[in-house]
Design an enzyme around this catalytic site. Sequence first.
Site, PDB file in Angstrom:
ATOM      1  N   ARG A 111       0.471  -7.783   4.029  1.00 34.14           N
ATOM      2  CA  ARG A 111      -0.804  -7.093   4.234  1.00 34.14           C
ATOM      3  C   ARG A 111      -1.807  -7.461   3.154  1.00 34.14           C
ATOM      4  O   ARG A 111      -2.991  -7.596   3.417  1.00 34.14           O
ATOM      5  CB  ARG A 111      -0.557  -5.580   4.229  1.00 34.14           C
ATOM      6  N   TYR A 112      -1.338  -7.593   1.934  1.00 27.98           N
ATOM      7  CA  TYR A 112      -2.204  -7.936   0.808  1.00 27.98           C
ATOM      8  C   TYR A 112      -1.949  -9.404   0.462  1.00 27.98           C
ATOM      9  O   TYR A 112      -0.847  -9.914   0.669  1.00 27.98           O
ATOM     10  CB  TYR A 112      -1.875  -7.064  -0.400  1.00 27.98           C
ATOM     11  N   ARG A 115       1.145 -10.010  -2.432  1.00 29.06           N
ATOM     12  CA  ARG A 115       2.454  -9.343  -2.450  1.00 29.06           C
ATOM     13  C   ARG A 115       2.917  -9.031  -1.031  1.00 29.06           C
ATOM     14  O   ARG A 115       2.106  -8.685  -0.173  1.00 29.06           O
ATOM     15  CB  ARG A 115       2.424  -8.081  -3.317  1.00 29.06           C
ATOM     16  N   CYS A 124      20.003   3.252   5.750  1.00 27.86           N
ATOM     17  CA  CYS A 124      19.801   4.129   4.595  1.00 27.86           C
ATOM     18  C   CYS A 124      21.012   5.038   4.441  1.00 27.86           C
ATOM     19  O   CYS A 124      21.762   5.249   5.385  1.00 27.86           O
ATOM     20  CB  CYS A 124      18.568   5.005   4.798  1.00 27.86           C
ATOM     21  N   CYS A 128      15.870  10.558   6.379  1.00 22.89           N
ATOM     22  CA  CYS A 128      14.842  11.556   6.105  1.00 22.89           C
ATOM     23  C   CYS A 128      14.087  11.780   7.414  1.00 22.89           C
ATOM     24  O   CYS A 128      13.666  10.818   8.054  1.00 22.89           O
ATOM     25  CB  CYS A 128      13.881  11.050   5.032  1.00 22.89           C
ATOM     26  N   CYS A 131      10.787   9.904   7.963  1.00 23.43           N
ATOM     27  CA  CYS A 131      10.822   8.471   7.652  1.00 23.43           C
ATOM     28  C   CYS A 131       9.644   7.712   8.277  1.00 23.43           C
ATOM     29  O   CYS A 131       9.368   7.838   9.461  1.00 23.43           O
ATOM     30  CB  CYS A 131      12.131   7.879   8.168  1.00 23.43           C
ATOM     31  N   ARG A 133       9.596   4.507   8.638  1.00 17.22           N
ATOM     32  CA  ARG A 133      10.111   3.353   9.389  1.00 17.22           C
ATOM     33  C   ARG A 133      11.226   3.763  10.335  1.00 17.22           C
ATOM     34  O   ARG A 133      12.156   3.006  10.586  1.00 17.22           O
ATOM     35  CB  ARG A 133      10.604   2.248   8.433  1.00 17.22           C
ATOM     36  N   ASP A 291       2.585   9.656   6.295  1.00 20.03           N
ATOM     37  CA  ASP A 291       2.093   8.786   7.366  1.00 20.03           C
ATOM     38  C   ASP A 291       2.283   9.484   8.713  1.00 20.03           C
ATOM     39  O   ASP A 291       3.187  10.295   8.886  1.00 20.03           O
ATOM     40  CB  ASP A 291       2.836   7.450   7.350  1.00 20.03           C
ATOM     41  N   ASP A 328      -2.226   5.840   3.256  1.00 18.59           N
ATOM     42  CA  ASP A 328      -2.063   4.506   3.833  1.00 18.59           C
ATOM     43  C   ASP A 328      -2.881   4.539   5.123  1.00 18.59           C
ATOM     44  O   ASP A 328      -2.594   5.333   6.017  1.00 18.59           O
ATOM     45  CB  ASP A 328      -0.576   4.213   4.102  1.00 18.59           C
ATOM     46  N   LYS A 335      -3.333   0.781   1.422  1.00 23.22           N
ATOM     47  CA  LYS A 335      -3.278   2.011   0.630  1.00 23.22           C
ATOM     48  C   LYS A 335      -4.583   2.210  -0.151  1.00 23.22           C
ATOM     49  O   LYS A 335      -5.164   1.255  -0.646  1.00 23.22           O
ATOM     50  CB  LYS A 335      -2.120   1.943  -0.357  1.00 23.22           C
TER      51      LYS A 335
HETATM   52  C1  LIG Z   1       2.815  -0.251  -0.122  1.00 27.19           C
HETATM   53  C2  LIG Z   1       2.793  -1.653   0.251  1.00 27.19           C
HETATM   54  C3  LIG Z   1       2.822  -2.667  -0.716  1.00 27.19           C
HETATM   55  C4  LIG Z   1       2.908  -2.387  -2.186  1.00 27.19           C
HETATM   56  O1  LIG Z   1       1.741  -1.759  -2.601  1.00 27.19           O
HETATM   57  P1  LIG Z   1       1.552  -1.365  -4.138  1.00 27.19           P
HETATM   58  O2  LIG Z   1       0.276  -0.581  -4.109  1.00 27.19           O
HETATM   59  O3  LIG Z   1       1.443  -2.640  -4.907  1.00 27.19           O
HETATM   60  O4  LIG Z   1       2.721  -0.557  -4.560  1.00 27.19           O
HETATM   61  C5  LIG Z   1       2.740  -3.968  -0.284  1.00 27.19           C
HETATM   62  N1  LIG Z   1       2.662  -4.282   1.016  1.00 27.19           N
HETATM   63  C6  LIG Z   1       2.653  -3.327   1.965  1.00 27.19           C
HETATM   64  C7  LIG Z   1       2.578  -3.746   3.389  1.00 27.19           C
HETATM   65  C8  LIG Z   1       2.714  -1.990   1.626  1.00 27.19           C
HETATM   66  O5  LIG Z   1       2.742  -1.053   2.575  1.00 27.19           O
END
Ligand SMILES: *Cc1c(COP(=O)(O)O)cnc(C)c1O
Length: 367
Positions: A111-112, A115, A124, A128, A131, A133, A291, A328, A335
């Site tokens: 998404r980003y 990362r 798991c 929960c 959850c 997911r 969520d 989110d 986020k």
């Molecule tokens: C939460 C999340 C992350 C990590 O986000 P941080 O703010 O760096 O902890 C990375 N990718 C996705 C898709 C996420 O949902």
Amino acid sequence: MASIESISPLRHPARDIADTTAAPWKSILDKSMFHLRDLPGHLMAAGDALDAVTDYFPMRINPYMLGLIDTPDGPIGRQLLPRAEELDDLDREGDPLAEEHQSPAPQIIHRYPGRVVFLVSNQCAVHCRFCMRKRRVADGRQVTRESIDQGIDYIRKHPQVNEVVLSGGDPLMRSDRQLVQILETLRGIPHVRLLRIHSRMPVVLPQRITPALAGELSRCHPLYLNLHCNHPAEITPEVASACRLLADAGMPLGSQTVLLKGVNDDVRVLQELFEALLQIRVRPYYLHQLDRVPGTAHFRVPVETSVGLLRELRGRLSGMGMPHLMVDLPGGGGKVALGEASVLESGEDSWKIRNWQGHIYDYPVRQ
Ligand SMILES: *Cc1c(COP(=O)(O)O)cnc(C)c1O
């Protein structure tokens, strides 16, 4: 729309989890309960409607966590026991964050830019009820070696990815050997600089954290670990020992907490939780607005309540213990930190700012 049919019941409990050597944590896990009829009488509550609930999202409670449930309405009972209320809220999108649309490889969410989340397990140690997911975890099928390899391949081919977050399910449901193999392979990719594990295991099955595992993980630094903990009653001596092993192995520890009505939507509970986490060397990282996953409406805390709780915490809690309050955004927007909504008016020269006690101050912004 998610339908009840689209998520099949847990058909493969505890399969393919790990090596055959019986570690104590595996034998605890093997005694997990999947059926309401397996629970002690005082926890079975009103059972009739609940088959429909567990058909949608199976129950899973291991004996360690069962030992922490006093009543169905206690903080841990509410998190783990199926409730009829879940049925009132099933008619919503099963993937509200559109993760499946941002999944270029089977177990990757990208998404980003820099990362990715790498879902290395779909299982798991407990389920929960809230959850995020459950659409994946409900099935219970372990992630195959082949899709792990595809994920690694994707990361290798994308040099902009410099951080990998191992998540799931719970990454620590894999064996030590499998986990270390994944971490070491990622470590060998030159552009991957940071590794992170997101796991609820130190809290829901702290016996999983052995000296051997901690020793193996310490060879993969820089490796960060964020656990998931929602109530001070979850922080037992066993959890403290698990965190001691991880912290002594050099892992910076953080926590994620989901704000849940009837569990932790109370400033005293949150204060106690975050102070207890600091005591075991865990820095609160994120406090999540829930969520909008199916079956969770009864847990929802209004955003303005969440913001107010955060503001109140500011005065009561060491700054070291203050998490970011996160939403989110639906549809994959990512986020966003909401903060304490302390700026009431932003004039050109002066802002009106509210402190943790609710007192309002004029703050000259161009001094
Ligand atoms: C939460 C999340 C992350 C990590 O986000 P941080 O703010 O760096 O902890 C990375 N990718 C996705 C898709 C996420 O949902």
